[in-house]
Design a protein around this motif. Structure first.
Motif, PDB file in Angstrom:
ATOM      1  N   TRP A   1      42.317  23.238  -4.027  1.00  0.00           N
ATOM      2  CA  TRP A   1      42.160  22.523  -2.753  1.00  0.00           C
ATOM      3  C   TRP A   1      40.993  21.541  -2.816  1.00  0.00           C
ATOM      4  O   TRP A   1      41.099  20.397  -2.375  1.00  0.00           O
ATOM      5  CB  TRP A   1      41.961  23.529  -1.629  1.00  0.00           C
ATOM      6  CG  TRP A   1      41.756  22.908  -0.284  1.00  0.00           C
ATOM      7  CD1 TRP A   1      42.704  22.384   0.548  1.00  0.00           C
ATOM      8  CD2 TRP A   1      40.498  22.738   0.384  1.00  0.00           C
ATOM      9  NE1 TRP A   1      42.124  21.904   1.690  1.00  0.00           N
ATOM     10  CE2 TRP A   1      40.769  22.108   1.618  1.00  0.00           C
ATOM     11  CE3 TRP A   1      39.183  23.070   0.060  1.00  0.00           C
ATOM     12  CZ2 TRP A   1      39.757  21.803   2.528  1.00  0.00           C
ATOM     13  CZ3 TRP A   1      38.172  22.760   0.972  1.00  0.00           C
ATOM     14  CH2 TRP A   1      38.468  22.134   2.184  1.00  0.00           C
ATOM     15  N   LEU A   2      39.862  21.971  -3.389  1.00  0.00           N
ATOM     16  CA  LEU A   2      38.697  21.101  -3.481  1.00  0.00           C
ATOM     17  C   LEU A   2      38.974  19.902  -4.384  1.00  0.00           C
ATOM     18  O   LEU A   2      38.581  18.769  -4.067  1.00  0.00           O
ATOM     19  CB  LEU A   2      37.495  21.893  -4.015  1.00  0.00           C
ATOM     20  CG  LEU A   2      36.853  22.884  -3.032  1.00  0.00           C
ATOM     21  CD1 LEU A   2      35.833  23.748  -3.756  1.00  0.00           C
ATOM     22  CD2 LEU A   2      36.201  22.129  -1.878  1.00  0.00           C
TER      23      LEU A   2
ATOM     24  N   MET B   1      41.115  17.520  -2.525  1.00  0.00           N
ATOM     25  CA  MET B   1      40.342  16.822  -1.489  1.00  0.00           C
ATOM     26  C   MET B   1      39.574  15.648  -2.069  1.00  0.00           C
ATOM     27  O   MET B   1      39.501  14.569  -1.470  1.00  0.00           O
ATOM     28  CB  MET B   1      39.376  17.806  -0.815  1.00  0.00           C
ATOM     29  CG  MET B   1      40.050  18.782   0.132  1.00  0.00           C
ATOM     30  SD  MET B   1      40.601  17.989   1.660  1.00  0.00           S
ATOM     31  CE  MET B   1      39.020  17.636   2.421  1.00  0.00           C
ATOM     32  N   THR B   2      38.990  15.819  -3.262  1.00  0.00           N
ATOM     33  CA  THR B   2      38.225  14.727  -3.879  1.00  0.00           C
ATOM     34  C   THR B   2      39.135  13.563  -4.272  1.00  0.00           C
ATOM     35  O   THR B   2      38.661  12.426  -4.399  1.00  0.00           O
ATOM     36  CB  THR B   2      37.484  15.231  -5.130  1.00  0.00           C
ATOM     37  OG1 THR B   2      38.434  15.704  -6.097  1.00  0.00           O
ATOM     38  CG2 THR B   2      36.524  16.350  -4.768  1.00  0.00           C
TER      39      THR B   2
ATOM     40  N   SER C   1      41.888  12.808  -2.456  1.00  0.00           N
ATOM     41  CA  SER C   1      42.632  12.448  -1.231  1.00  0.00           C
ATOM     42  C   SER C   1      44.131  12.702  -1.416  1.00  0.00           C
ATOM     43  O   SER C   1      44.976  11.856  -1.099  1.00  0.00           O
ATOM     44  CB  SER C   1      42.383  10.978  -0.863  1.00  0.00           C
ATOM     45  OG  SER C   1      41.015  10.748  -0.628  1.00  0.00           O
TER      46      SER C   1
ATOM     47  N   HIS D   1      47.495  15.770  -1.417  1.00  0.00           N
ATOM     48  CA  HIS D   1      47.980  17.094  -1.049  1.00  0.00           C
ATOM     49  C   HIS D   1      48.012  17.963  -2.306  1.00  0.00           C
ATOM     50  O   HIS D   1      47.901  17.451  -3.433  1.00  0.00           O
ATOM     51  CB  HIS D   1      49.374  17.001  -0.443  1.00  0.00           C
ATOM     52  CG  HIS D   1      49.438  16.204   0.816  1.00  0.00           C
ATOM     53  ND1 HIS D   1      48.953  16.674   2.020  1.00  0.00           N
ATOM     54  CD2 HIS D   1      49.926  14.961   1.068  1.00  0.00           C
ATOM     55  CE1 HIS D   1      49.134  15.759   2.955  1.00  0.00           C
ATOM     56  NE2 HIS D   1      49.720  14.700   2.401  1.00  0.00           N
ATOM     57  N   CYS D   2      48.180  19.264  -2.131  1.00  0.00           N
ATOM     58  CA  CYS D   2      48.212  20.141  -3.297  1.00  0.00           C
ATOM     59  C   CYS D   2      49.242  21.245  -3.094  1.00  0.00           C
ATOM     60  O   CYS D   2      49.633  21.572  -1.964  1.00  0.00           O
ATOM     61  CB  CYS D   2      46.837  20.736  -3.589  1.00  0.00           C
ATOM     62  SG  CYS D   2      46.110  21.705  -2.242  1.00  0.00           S
TER      63      CYS D   2
END
Length: 249
Positions: free
Chosen positions: A194-195, A198-199, A201, A203-204
């Protein structure tokens, strides 16, 4: 029907007749990599060499699929030769013996100008996902990549950043982690994915062969991470509601 070519193992000289696998193009046509007689032994796996670009002869779309390989009885893995830059044969949804449908007034209006909403044909239903039996860690990665392409993501590639465990895959706007180990994924595994997403930008989504701990599932629900478990038949199964939603949209 996919083509077959003779293949000789360079290690034991055993003869094989190899049939090319068939994959579903996004346009609905089945396609197969164009093969050439011959193969070479794979001494070590290189990610870039494990994929081949195949062009659909029906719609012209170019997609990456697993490079055809064959396991010899002597234990040697053979990588089948593929013809480069040749469109793969594709079967048209209309059979060769069927007459072409006549042009209708609606067809003419579509070609003449912008169609009205009532004239836009409905999208065809998505074809069923074609699973591949998982026997190795590479099979698990292949299944995850095929499933993401089936969901509509294109240009699947190896992720730039290697995850703490497993293999990272990436597409435009998406980061996926494939964990082919026998250890259930932990909350830390989910948080790291997830992190990283996020870096970037993005989805995962997480694919695990051994499943997830109870804490990992709860953490994924909090962070909004879809979880899939890979069964040995090669069909990703949704674990949480987010994965259910992703698989049906």
């Amino acid at each position: 029907m996919s083509e077959s070519v003779p293949v000789r193992c360079p290690a034991c000289r055993r003869e094989h007749l190899y049939a090319a696998p068939t994959y579903p193009c996004v346009c609905g046509a089945p396609i197969s990599p164009p093969l050439e007689p011959g193969a070479r032994a794979v001494t070590h796996q290189v990610w870039e060499e494990a994929w081949v670009t195949v062009e659909c002869a029906l719609c012209g779309r170019r997609s990456e699929w697993p490079h055809p390989e064959l396991g010899c009885a002597c234990g040697t893995v053979l990588r089948i030769a593929v013809t480069a830059d040749v469109p793969a044969a594709a079967e048209s949804p209309v059979s060769a013996g069927s007459p072409a449908p006549a042009e209708t007034p609606t067809d003419r209006s579509l070609s003449a100008g912008r169609p009205t909403p009532s004239e836009i044909p409905a999208a065809p239903p998505r074809r069923a996902f074609q699973p591949i039996t998982i026997r190795t860690a590479r099979d698990a990665v292949t299944v995850a990549a095929l499933y993401l392409r089936w969901l509509g993501y294109q240009d699947i590639r190896r992720a730039d950043q290697r995850p703490p465990s497993g293999i990272g895959l990436a597409a435009r706007g998406l980061l996926a982690q494939v964990d082919p180990t026998v250890r259930p994924a932990s909350p830390r595994d989910v948080e790291c994915l997830w992190l990283t997403a996020m870096t970037e930008s993005a989805h995962c989504v997480y694919f695990s062969l051994a499943g997830y701990t109870t804490e990992a599932r709860a953490r994924a629900d909090t962070l909004g991470v879809p979880l899939f478990v890979l069964d040995l038949t090669g069909t990703p199964q949704p674990v949480n509601a987010l994965a259910d939603e992703l698989g049906t949209t």
